[in-house]
Design an enzyme around this catalytic site. Structure first.
Site, PDB file in Angstrom:
ATOM      1  N   LYS A  21       0.929  -1.289   0.084  1.00 37.37           N
ATOM      2  CA  LYS A  21       0.370  -0.094   0.157  1.00 37.37           C
ATOM      3  C   LYS A  21       0.737   1.038   0.091  1.00 37.37           C
ATOM      4  CE  LYS A  21      -2.794   0.640   3.979  1.00 37.37           C
ATOM      5  NZ  LYS A  21      -2.869   2.352   4.452  1.00 37.37           N
ATOM      6  N   SER A  22       1.546   1.138   0.690  1.00 38.13           N
ATOM      7  CA  SER A  22       2.666   2.506   0.645  1.00 38.13           C
ATOM      8  C   SER A  22       3.485   2.515  -0.699  1.00 38.13           C
ATOM      9  CB  SER A  22       4.141   2.289   2.027  1.00 38.13           C
ATOM     10  OG  SER A  22       2.946   2.408   3.051  1.00 38.13           O
ATOM     11  N   ARG A  26       3.039   6.135  -3.125  1.00 35.42           N
ATOM     12  CA  ARG A  26       4.491   7.066  -3.837  1.00 35.42           C
ATOM     13  C   ARG A  26       4.603   6.442  -4.764  1.00 35.42           C
ATOM     14  NH1 ARG A  26       3.981   5.289   1.534  1.00 35.42           N
ATOM     15  NH2 ARG A  26       5.541   6.745   3.474  1.00 35.42           N
ATOM     16  N   GLY A  94      -5.627   8.142   5.161  1.00 36.59           N
ATOM     17  CA  GLY A  94      -4.074   9.140   6.045  1.00 36.59           C
ATOM     18  C   GLY A  94      -2.542   8.634   5.052  1.00 36.59           C
ATOM     19  N   ASP A 315       1.556  -0.995  11.979  1.00 42.35           N
ATOM     20  CA  ASP A 315       0.434  -1.593  10.855  1.00 42.35           C
ATOM     21  C   ASP A 315       0.053  -2.869  11.465  1.00 42.35           C
ATOM     22  OD1 ASP A 315       0.052   1.148  10.732  1.00 42.35           O
ATOM     23  OD2 ASP A 315       1.129   1.052   8.326  1.00 42.35           O
ATOM     24  N   LYS A 342      -4.692   6.123  14.591  1.00 41.18           N
ATOM     25  CA  LYS A 342      -5.097   5.116  13.378  1.00 41.18           C
ATOM     26  C   LYS A 342      -5.884   4.711  12.661  1.00 41.18           C
ATOM     27  CE  LYS A 342      -0.055   4.277  12.649  1.00 41.18           C
ATOM     28  NZ  LYS A 342       0.285   4.769  12.009  1.00 41.18           N
ATOM     29  N   ARG A 388      -7.768  -3.811   9.394  1.00 41.80           N
ATOM     30  CA  ARG A 388      -6.406  -4.516   9.742  1.00 41.80           C
ATOM     31  C   ARG A 388      -7.290  -4.569  11.486  1.00 41.80           C
ATOM     32  NH1 ARG A 388      -2.537  -3.073   6.820  1.00 41.80           N
ATOM     33  NH2 ARG A 388      -1.984  -1.464   6.122  1.00 41.80           N
TER      34      ARG A 388
HETATM   35  C1  S3P Z   1       2.581   4.850   6.070  1.00 47.59           C
HETATM   36  C2  S3P Z   1       3.493   4.893   7.100  1.00 47.59           C
HETATM   37  C3  S3P Z   1       3.161   4.823   8.796  1.00 47.59           C
HETATM   38  C4  S3P Z   1       1.502   3.703   8.324  1.00 47.59           C
HETATM   39  C5  S3P Z   1       0.364   3.805   7.376  1.00 47.59           C
HETATM   40  C6  S3P Z   1       1.673   3.814   6.196  1.00 47.59           C
HETATM   41  C7  S3P Z   1       2.937   5.191   4.995  1.00 47.59           C
HETATM   42  O1  S3P Z   1       1.800   6.011   9.427  1.00 47.59           O
HETATM   43  O2  S3P Z   1       0.752   3.294   9.718  1.00 47.59           O
HETATM   44  O3  S3P Z   1      -0.642   2.568   7.476  1.00 47.59           O
HETATM   45  O4  S3P Z   1       2.572   4.829   4.210  1.00 47.59           O
HETATM   46  O5  S3P Z   1       3.934   6.181   5.463  1.00 47.59           O
HETATM   47  P1  S3P Z   1       2.916   7.234  10.587  1.00 47.59           P
HETATM   48  O6  S3P Z   1       3.792   7.712   9.503  1.00 47.59           O
HETATM   49  O7  S3P Z   1       1.506   7.631  11.219  1.00 47.59           O
HETATM   50  O8  S3P Z   1       3.441   6.074  11.125  1.00 47.59           O
END
Ligand code: S3P
Length: 432
Positions: A21-22, A26, A94, A315, A342, A388
């Protein structure tokens, strides 16, 4: 929608999980800011990443989807975005709102961002603060710290920023704003958080220096579009790794998963708890390490999770609490107050839901204590609209006697479309 899960005998076989996902987020954002085409394979078609695509479409970027998990982005360069006509809605994501705010800070236009009720509760001041210091104008509810937020970007100056939290979203927002600042932006964090933004920026041509917990980035780079392969998401793999690790006799391989060391805390913890884990077929794609992970099930024992380990598995804590409930002895999780902000307050939502299955969990201000060694029994549980939490309770259902029902599981599509189908390979699992 409800999901009904029955106890599994063992978790044996070979699976793959959807893209990270991250890294998918990006790829959307940096592909948009690069010159030319970026083709992304194994892109996560989860609701969160689709929200990122939607927001950048509203700023004039073209995306096509030639195949199921492939997207092609026509990047327009650092100054190629256009003012959105309407509000940018990030849904539940987020990562979308925080990283995009960093980009919006550097634009010569106005934008308003918002999201669902969970997003509108989550803290955005941690991102708005440093972006204001760089020169952006940001206002919003609760004194400019919660969404909806209005961002008027402009000429930015580089800053030296000491982040009070180990958060990749905060770090990335400042780094992305730093792309628009003349000079070098420096970010220091208390513990190192995931570094996918650094890796993808370097891959696409940015000048970026990383040492320990400090990142330095030079403004106005020439980013050039390139192919990106998204590794399988270790956070999605974690649900099945835990299920297999906690069931003696199991042997599970998850193929081509991202094993970036800033994300592999789950492997360290399961090993500490007594699981046998091996990694093979290692490779590197667009700067990201990948490999196949094999886990053998065993009798797990309790452990302590704290300090710099926390951002490396933040996570995965909901599903780790399930492993802890099945283990013998006590597991203590500390330094994890971030869990409270979260998608849900994951300290209390996991304590409540695991409690329904018979686990003994004590909430702490910054974590929890789980007393293992009790027999889990099926129950009717809630997702709290947190993907989750929903999937972690489903894993608990695999370990619990009888049947477990989880209400409101629509949220699973946020990060793991196909979760129930993968689970159904190991136990009876149906939507009811
Ligand atoms: C993420 C960073 C984390 C993670 C989120 C995805 C990201 O949050 O909990 O699910 O993609 O950069 P934080 O950076 O706020 O801890």
């Amino acid at each position: 929608m409800k999901l009904q899960v029955t106890q599994a005998k063992e978790i044996t076989g070979e699976i793959s999980v959807p893209g990270d996902k991250s890294i998918s987020h990006r790829a959307v954002m940096l592909g948009a800011l690069a010159e030319g085409t970026t083709e992304v394979t194994n892109f996560l078609m989860g609701a969160d990443c689709l929200s990122s695509i939607d927001c950048f479409r509203k700023m004039g970027i073209e995306f096509s989807r030639p195949d199921n998990n492939i997207i092609i982005i026509q990047g327009k360069g650092l100054d190629g975005l256009s003012e959105p006509e309407d509000i940018l809605d990030v849904g539940n994501s987020g990562t979308t709102i925080r990283l995009m705010m960093g980009i919006l800070a550097g634009q010569s236009f106005f934008a308003t961002v918002t999201g669902d009720s969970s997003i509108r509760r989550r803290p955005m001041g941690r991102v708005a603060g440093p972006l204001r210091d760089m020169g952006a104008h940001i206002d919003g509810r609760q004194n400019g710290s919660t969404a909806p937020l209005a961002v008027r970007g402009g000429t930015l100056r580089p800053i030296e920023f000491n982040s009070p939290v180990a958060s990749a979203q905060v770090k990335s927002a400042v780094m992305l704003a730093g792309l628009y600042a003349a000079g070098e932006t420096l970010i220091r964090e208390p513990h190192r958080s995931r570094d996918h933004t650094e890796k993808m920026l370097a891959y696409l041509g940015a000048e970026i220096e990383v040492s320990d917990n400090v990142v330095k980035i030079k403004g106005r780079p020439n980013l050039v579009g390139k192919p990106v392969e998204v590794p399988g998401d270790i956070s999605s793999a974690a649900f099945f790794l835990v299920a297999a690790a906690a069931m003696p006799g199991s042997r599970l391989t998850v193929k081509r998963v991202g094993i970036n060391p800033t994300r592999t805390g789950i492997i360290d913890v399961l090993r500490n708890m007594g699981a046998k884990i091996t990694i093979h077929n290692e490779d590197v794609v667009n700067g990201e390490p990948v490999g196949d992970i094999t886990v053998l099930g065993s009798e797990l024992k309790g452990t302590v999770i704290e300090g710099s380990l926390i951002p490396r598995l933040i996570d995965e804590i909901p599903v780790i609490t399930v492993a802890a409930a099945a283990a013998s002895g006590e597991t203590v999780i500390r330094d994890a107050a971030e869990l409270k902000v979260k998608e849900s307050n994951r300290i209390s939502t996991m304590a409540v839901e695991l409690g329904k299955l018979g686990a003994r969990v004590t909430e702490l201000q910054d974590g929890m204590i789980i007393r293992g060694g009790c027999t889990l029994k099926g129950a009717v549980c809630q997702s709290h609209d947190d993907h989750r939490v929903a999937m972690s309770v489903a894993v608990a259902g695999l370990l619990a006697r009888g049947e477990t029902v989880i209400n409101n599981v629509e949220c699973i599509r946020i990060s793991f479309p196909g979760f129930a189908e993968t689970l159904a390979g190991f136990a009876k699992c149906t939507y009811v």
